[in-house]
Design a protein around this motif. Structure first.
Motif, PDB file in Angstrom:
ATOM      1  N   UNK A   1       2.010   1.755 -15.155  1.00  0.00           N
ATOM      2  CA  UNK A   1       1.471   0.675 -15.978  1.00  0.00           C
ATOM      3  C   UNK A   1       1.608  -0.660 -15.264  1.00  0.00           C
ATOM      4  N   UNK A   2       0.525  -1.435 -15.214  1.00  0.00           N
ATOM      5  CA  UNK A   2       0.630  -2.780 -14.660  1.00  0.00           C
ATOM      6  C   UNK A   2       1.468  -3.648 -15.600  1.00  0.00           C
ATOM      7  N   UNK A   3       1.994  -4.721 -15.095  1.00  0.00           N
ATOM      8  CA  UNK A   3       2.890  -5.594 -15.860  1.00  0.00           C
ATOM      9  C   UNK A   3       2.345  -5.934 -17.245  1.00  0.00           C
ATOM     10  N   UNK A   4       1.060  -6.232 -17.332  1.00  0.00           N
ATOM     11  CA  UNK A   4       0.502  -6.665 -18.616  1.00  0.00           C
ATOM     12  C   UNK A   4       0.312  -5.521 -19.616  1.00  0.00           C
ATOM     13  N   UNK A   5       0.654  -4.282 -19.223  1.00  0.00           N
ATOM     14  CA  UNK A   5       0.504  -3.149 -20.145  1.00  0.00           C
ATOM     15  C   UNK A   5       1.803  -2.367 -20.315  1.00  0.00           C
ATOM     16  N   UNK A   6       2.915  -2.919 -19.826  1.00  0.00           N
ATOM     17  CA  UNK A   6       4.198  -2.210 -19.904  1.00  0.00           C
ATOM     18  C   UNK A   6       4.606  -1.946 -21.348  1.00  0.00           C
ATOM     19  N   UNK A   7       4.480  -2.934 -22.215  1.00  0.00           N
ATOM     20  CA  UNK A   7       4.907  -2.735 -23.607  1.00  0.00           C
ATOM     21  C   UNK A   7       4.097  -1.629 -24.275  1.00  0.00           C
ATOM     22  N   UNK A   8       2.786  -1.584 -24.028  1.00  0.00           N
ATOM     23  CA  UNK A   8       1.952  -0.523 -24.598  1.00  0.00           C
ATOM     24  C   UNK A   8       2.331   0.831 -23.996  1.00  0.00           C
ATOM     25  N   UNK A   9       2.558   0.881 -22.693  1.00  0.00           N
ATOM     26  CA  UNK A   9       2.927   2.137 -22.034  1.00  0.00           C
ATOM     27  C   UNK A   9       4.274   2.642 -22.542  1.00  0.00           C
TER      28      UNK A   9
END
Length: 51
Positions: free
Chosen positions: A36-44
């Motif tokens: 997951x890229x940084x901007x999608x870590x919380x979703x991942x």
């Protein structure tokens, strides 16, 4: 060495000293990985609940 802050925190690894050991574990126990890229870590992070 470039240092930066990340939401990944303790799981962020530049170069693993145990890379081969970790890959062996992944293959042996069929571990699923999520990149997951940084901007999608919380979703991942929430994906672990969708099994």
């Amino acid at each position: 060495m470039i240092l930066w802050t990340t939401l990944a925190g303790g799981i962020a690894i530049g170069v693993s000293m145990r890379g081969e050991e970790i890959l062996e574990y992944i293959y042996r126990f069929h571990v699923e990985m999520v990149i997951a890229p940084e901007n999608r870590i919380l979703k991942a992070r929430d994906l672990k609940f969708i099994l």
